[in-house]
Design an enzyme around this catalytic site. Structure first.
Site, PDB file in Angstrom:
ATOM      1  N   LEU A 193       0.826  -1.203   0.000  1.00 26.42           N
ATOM      2  CA  LEU A 193       0.000   0.000   0.000  1.00 26.42           C
ATOM      3  C   LEU A 193       0.863   1.258   0.000  1.00 26.42           C
ATOM      4  CD1 LEU A 193      -2.974   0.984   0.228  1.00 26.42           C
ATOM      5  CD2 LEU A 193      -2.544   1.214   2.672  1.00 26.42           C
ATOM      6  N   HIS A 194       0.535   2.177  -0.884  1.00 22.39           N
ATOM      7  CA  HIS A 194       1.213   3.466  -0.932  1.00 22.39           C
ATOM      8  C   HIS A 194       0.277   4.503  -1.552  1.00 22.39           C
ATOM      9  CE1 HIS A 194       2.068   1.518  -4.790  1.00 22.39           C
ATOM     10  NE2 HIS A 194       2.158   2.736  -5.305  1.00 22.39           N
ATOM     11  N   ALA A 195       0.502   5.735  -1.155  1.00 25.84           N
ATOM     12  CA  ALA A 195      -0.264   6.862  -1.680  1.00 25.84           C
ATOM     13  C   ALA A 195       0.596   7.653  -2.649  1.00 25.84           C
ATOM     14  CB  ALA A 195      -0.713   7.779  -0.540  1.00 25.84           C
TER      15      ALA A 195
END
Length: 150
Positions: A103-105
């Site tokens: 998960l990353h933004a």
């Protein structure tokens, strides 16, 4: 660490932060320049742990990512002065995630008129600053603002 996950590789190699363009890190998150940016200063905010979805993160990890997004936006505002931002997550391959397991933004700085016809020509992008130059600028700002210690 998961094989083939560049974010895990970066997380486990703090001595290579300059080479990997990691702008700063906390005890549970880190912020890195995207090597394939949409615009100058395009940042990725990632949890240190290899988790694919929000439901896998602890409340502390979710809060830490939120703080890192806030701090990334503020740093970009004072360093490269964009006129706006796109901020988001791509969850799953069908949603555009190139690395669906970690998960990353994305924080994408925007300026009026920053889109052009080049993207339709064989996926070409025009980025005005080299990654190393923008990394140095942002990392220096992160040190000055107390986000990182070195």
């Amino acid at each position: 660490q998961k094989d083939g996950c560049f974010l895990c590789d970066y997380w486990h190699a703090p001595g290579d932060d300059a080479k990997n363009h990691v702008v700063w890190r906390t005890s549970s998150t880190f912020v890195v320049l995207n090597r394939f940016p949409y615009t100058n200063g395009h940042l990725l905010v990632a949890a240190g742990s290899h988790k694919a979805g929000f439901d896998e993160l602890t409340d502390e990890e979710i809060c830490a990512m939120g703080r890192a997004i806030r701090d990334g936006v503020n740093m970009l505002k004072t360093t490269i002065e964009p006129q706006g931002f796109n901020i988001g997550y791509n969850l799953g391959r069908c949603a555009g995630a190139g690395l669906p397991g970690h998960l990353h933004a994305h924080i994408v700085p925007r300026w009026s008129g920053d889109t052009n016809f080049m993207a339709v020509l064989d996926n070409v992008r025009i980025i005005p600053d080299a990654l190393q130059a923008i990394w140095k600028q942002l990392h220096t700002r992160a040190v000055q603002s107390g986000l990182c210690k070195n």
